[in-house]
Design a protein around this motif. Structure first.
Motif, short mmCIF file in Angstrom:
data_model
loop_
_atom_site.label_atom_id
_atom_site.label_comp_id
_atom_site.label_asym_id
_atom_site.label_seq_id
_atom_site.Cartn_x
_atom_site.Cartn_y
_atom_site.Cartn_z
N PHE A 37 8.71 6.85 -54.34
CA PHE A 37 7.84 6.04 -53.50
C PHE A 37 8.10 6.34 -52.03
CE2 PHE A 37 6.93 2.30 -50.97
CZ PHE A 37 5.65 1.95 -51.39
N ALA A 38 9.39 6.45 -51.68
CA ALA A 38 9.76 6.68 -50.27
C ALA A 38 9.17 7.99 -49.75
CB ALA A 38 11.28 6.70 -50.12
N TYR A 39 9.30 9.05 -50.55
CA TYR A 39 8.81 10.36 -50.10
C TYR A 39 7.28 10.40 -50.08
CZ TYR A 39 8.69 15.38 -49.28
OH TYR A 39 8.47 16.61 -48.73
N ALA A 40 6.68 9.76 -51.08
CA ALA A 40 5.21 9.70 -51.13
C ALA A 40 4.67 8.97 -49.90
CB ALA A 40 4.75 8.98 -52.41
N LYS A 41 5.35 7.91 -49.52
CA LYS A 41 4.95 7.11 -48.37
C LYS A 41 5.09 7.92 -47.07
CE LYS A 41 3.73 2.90 -47.14
NZ LYS A 41 2.54 2.25 -47.68
N ARG A 42 6.12 8.73 -47.04
CA ARG A 42 6.41 9.53 -45.85
C ARG A 42 5.52 10.78 -45.73
NH1 ARG A 42 12.75 9.58 -45.61
NH2 ARG A 42 12.44 7.32 -45.54
N LYS A 43 4.96 11.19 -46.84
CA LYS A 43 4.23 12.46 -46.92
C LYS A 43 3.13 12.64 -45.87
CE LYS A 43 3.59 16.34 -49.27
NZ LYS A 43 3.23 16.42 -50.69
N PRO A 44 2.24 11.66 -45.70
CA PRO A 44 1.17 11.87 -44.71
C PRO A 44 1.72 12.22 -43.33
CG PRO A 44 0.76 9.87 -45.99
CD PRO A 44 2.13 10.34 -46.37
N LYS A 45 2.74 11.49 -42.90
CA LYS A 45 3.27 11.75 -41.55
C LYS A 45 3.95 13.12 -41.47
CE LYS A 45 5.92 9.89 -37.71
NZ LYS A 45 5.88 11.19 -37.08
N LEU A 46 4.62 13.50 -42.56
CA LEU A 46 5.25 14.83 -42.56
C LEU A 46 4.19 15.92 -42.35
CD1 LEU A 46 7.78 14.54 -45.56
CD2 LEU A 46 8.24 14.31 -43.10
N VAL A 47 3.06 15.74 -43.03
CA VAL A 47 1.98 16.73 -42.90
C VAL A 47 1.36 16.65 -41.51
CG1 VAL A 47 -0.25 17.52 -43.83
CG2 VAL A 47 1.55 16.74 -45.39
N PHE A 48 1.07 15.44 -41.03
CA PHE A 48 0.49 15.31 -39.67
C PHE A 48 1.39 15.99 -38.64
CE2 PHE A 48 -1.28 10.86 -40.94
CZ PHE A 48 -2.21 11.46 -41.76
N ASP A 49 2.68 15.73 -38.75
CA ASP A 49 3.62 16.28 -37.76
C ASP A 49 3.58 17.80 -37.72
OD1 ASP A 49 4.40 13.85 -36.82
OD2 ASP A 49 6.30 13.77 -37.92
N TYR A 50 3.56 18.40 -38.91
CA TYR A 50 3.57 19.87 -38.86
C TYR A 50 2.21 20.45 -38.50
CZ TYR A 50 2.66 20.43 -44.13
OH TYR A 50 2.19 20.44 -45.41
N VAL A 51 1.15 19.78 -38.91
CA VAL A 51 -0.18 20.27 -38.53
C VAL A 51 -0.34 20.19 -37.01
CG1 VAL A 51 -2.68 19.82 -38.65
CG2 VAL A 51 -1.31 19.84 -40.74
N ALA A 52 0.08 19.06 -36.44
CA ALA A 52 -0.02 18.89 -34.97
C ALA A 52 0.78 19.98 -34.26
CB ALA A 52 0.47 17.51 -34.56
N GLU A 53 1.97 20.28 -34.78
CA GLU A 53 2.80 21.30 -34.15
C GLU A 53 2.15 22.68 -34.21
OE1 GLU A 53 5.54 21.03 -32.37
OE2 GLU A 53 5.70 23.20 -32.10
N PHE A 54 1.78 23.09 -35.42
CA PHE A 54 1.34 24.48 -35.58
C PHE A 54 -0.14 24.71 -35.25
CE2 PHE A 54 5.30 24.10 -37.93
CZ PHE A 54 6.03 25.09 -37.27
N ALA A 55 -0.82 23.63 -34.89
CA ALA A 55 -2.19 23.77 -34.37
C ALA A 55 -2.15 24.15 -32.89
CB ALA A 55 -2.96 22.47 -34.55
N LYS A 56 -0.96 24.09 -32.28
CA LYS A 56 -0.87 24.46 -30.86
C LYS A 56 -1.25 25.92 -30.68
CE LYS A 56 2.93 21.26 -29.73
NZ LYS A 56 4.41 21.19 -29.64
N PRO A 57 -2.04 26.20 -29.65
CA PRO A 57 -2.53 27.57 -29.45
C PRO A 57 -1.42 28.62 -29.37
CG PRO A 57 -3.61 26.05 -27.92
CD PRO A 57 -2.53 25.27 -28.61
#
Lengths: 363, 363
Positions: B185-205
């Motif tokens: 449950f803990a990891y499932a709950k954390r999953k969206p933010k983990l993905v947002f964080d890396y997408v935001a990072e690697f979307a940088k030009p």
């Protein structure tokens, strides 16, 4: 049977230039000088960059989806047409400057020049599947001109090997002697030998050619079975019979060893269809057809709607006929160099392939 | 609306990775470590190069024709599969070493390594249409690991720009904290933010990424609508509702800006189909599906006929379902960076394009 090894870039490129059957059903829209002259004739005014770009864009958009690959020039054609070339169609880019430098005997011989500021390296970087070089060639020309042409062909071959991209060498003979005129018995009679001579020369491994794009090794207008004016209503003295013409094609196959395709050289579509049909059953691997395919669309310029409409009907119909005419063409993997699909193999295939395969750095 | 310019190699490559509709329907068969473990489980013996090569060859031969592009590894996969990948299917080659280097907090963090003796330059020379890098990533990891991963992603991005070839960056989070377990449950709950964080990072030009390949930003097994054991019969405490999961996907779209596709991360096909369907209607541009597509074929190994038969039936059926599930996916040219096909334009299009476009020499 021993395996035939081929490098990764050459294999991928050849597969992309051919269709699923291994046959080359290619279209050329890299014309520059000749297309300019066609447009000028219709519009009666100076031809602009936009004129050429517009027509090329429409031809690519409407007809390239029918081709296994499309040959484009990097100046007028590719910048505008790039996004209209379907992903599944191979991309061939030309590297020579349009026209030629008049040289040699009475300034009637031709020297090819590479397009300045362009080259194999850029073709590769742009993501193309093959490099095309047009070479005017007379084996019986002045030594200086002959050497110049051979040197250019060799250089491009080396570059293509280095960048690991297929090399399509187009060779065209031309009349330059006193007694020669393009539409003459003498030139028609000489044609087979002119083609044999250049095919024999550029089939040598030192040129590293992957596909030879050559003229039909005869002038069908001077072939007994068509000499009564089949194509243009003009009767001519026959220079050979059809069975001889078939032998000429077989001789090209024998000499070429690599896959060869025939070019349309501005003849009408009816004549070209006959040529494709004969060449295909005598060992050619397909065609690379330019003006014969699309030239009538220029008559409608600058009415772009009418141009497009002709391409969608007449142009598409020409393509369908060309597919039928080339039904017997030899898949490239069945030619002498490859000896069958099962035989085809990546050079150095195995666990260390990626280590041994070299990059651009270690020339 | 202003034109969006794209370089020649990137444009050609993206068109080739996508299908005619601009959607990515890609297959991954670049698994090495995970496939080895699957084969070992079935055969009960040490796995050889031949084992991997045989299975990969069959998967490429039977299933790649359904894909818009296929991702292969250069060690076990490409050398044998090269000639079976149809010309009209895009080729993506992986550049990372399989697995990772255990690092950081309790040696539970992961550092990506590039495959030695390989790289973007060779991928380009081999005639591929794109480069794929798999990056394990936790934005909340040790600074040293985070910096290492960012540096690798940046280097590959620069190389891809230099060689003018699309860059597909695959990012995968992983559990490494005390309270984290993949199926929790803990990891499932954390999953969206983990993905947002890396997408935001690697979307940088600065990373110059062309396509992001990311995880589904939730664990559907913990989504209220599926938490009663829809996929594996196990009931779980819901961590979110479907409408929230849809919002997570929309947030990925908003953050990514470049086209993004979802990866299958070893989940079963039924679960992946749901993920693809949800992601597609919330802004994804398709999928890059590996094991979910073909993993059952391994059960038949070493009976190669049975492997092939399963691929031709079950595998093909999976692909058909994936096409249907991704019907609403956004064509890559309609994403935020490109803003529509009419807008798409070759960088520097015009008479001097070929002169200004640079080769590999002028880094």
């Amino acid at each position: 049977m021993s395996r035939v090894e081929i490098s990764a870039g050459k294999l991928r490129g050849l597969l992309r230039l051919a269709d699923d059957e291994g046959r080359f059903r290619m279209m050329a829209i890299d014309q520059r000088g000749s297309l300019k002259r066609m447009i000028k004739k219709v519009t009666g005014r100076d031809v602009t960059y936009e004129d050429l770009a517009q027509i090329k864009k429409l031809i690519v958009k409407v007809l390239s989806p029918y081709s296994s690959a499309t040959l484009i020039d990097p100046g007028y054609g590719y910048p505008i047409a790039a996004k209209y070339l379907p992903a599944e169609v191979g991309l061939l880019l030309a590297v020579e400057e349009t026209g030629y430098l008049a040289s040699g005997t009475g300034e009637k011989e031709r020297k090819t020049r590479l397009l300045e500021g362009w080259g194999v390296e850029k073709v590769k970087r742009a993501g193309a599947d093959g490099v095309k070089l047009l070479l005017y060639y007379r084996h019986d020309g002045s030594p200086e001109v002959v050497e110049h042409q051979q040197a250019i062909a060799r250089t491009v071959g080396e570059e293509c090997a280095y960048y690991d991209i297929p090399y399509v060498l187009e060779i065209v003979a031309y009349p330059f002697r006193e007694d020669e005129d393009k539409d003459s018995f003498a030139y028609a009679k000489r044609k087979p030998k002119l083609v044999f001579d250049y095919v024999a020369e550029f089939a040598k491994p030192e040129y590293k050619v992957d596909v030879l794009k050559v003229e039909f090794p005869a002038d069908l207008k001077y072939c007994k079975e068509y000499a009564d004016g089949a194509f243009d209503g003009v009767k001519r003295e026959p220079a050979y019979e059809l069975t001889e013409v078939e032998d000429f094609c077989r001789e090209v196959t024998r000499l070429a060893k690599v896959p060869w395709v025939i070019l349309s050289a501005g003849v009408g579509i009816e004549e070209f269809l006959e040529e494709v049909e004969i060449a295909s059953r005598c060992g050619a691997s397909g065609f690379l057809c330019g003006r014969a395919l699309w030239k009538y669309c220029v008559d409608f310029y600058p009415d772009l709607d009418a141009v497009e409409q002709w391409l969608e009907t007449g142009g598409a119909e020409n393509f369908r006929k060309l597919y039928a005419a080339s039904e017997a063409a030899i898949p490239f993997w069945d030619t002498d160099v490859f000896k069958g699909f099962p035989n085809l193999m990546l050079q150095g295939a195995g666990p260390d392939w990626y280590k041994d395969y070299h990059g651009f750095g270690d020339r």
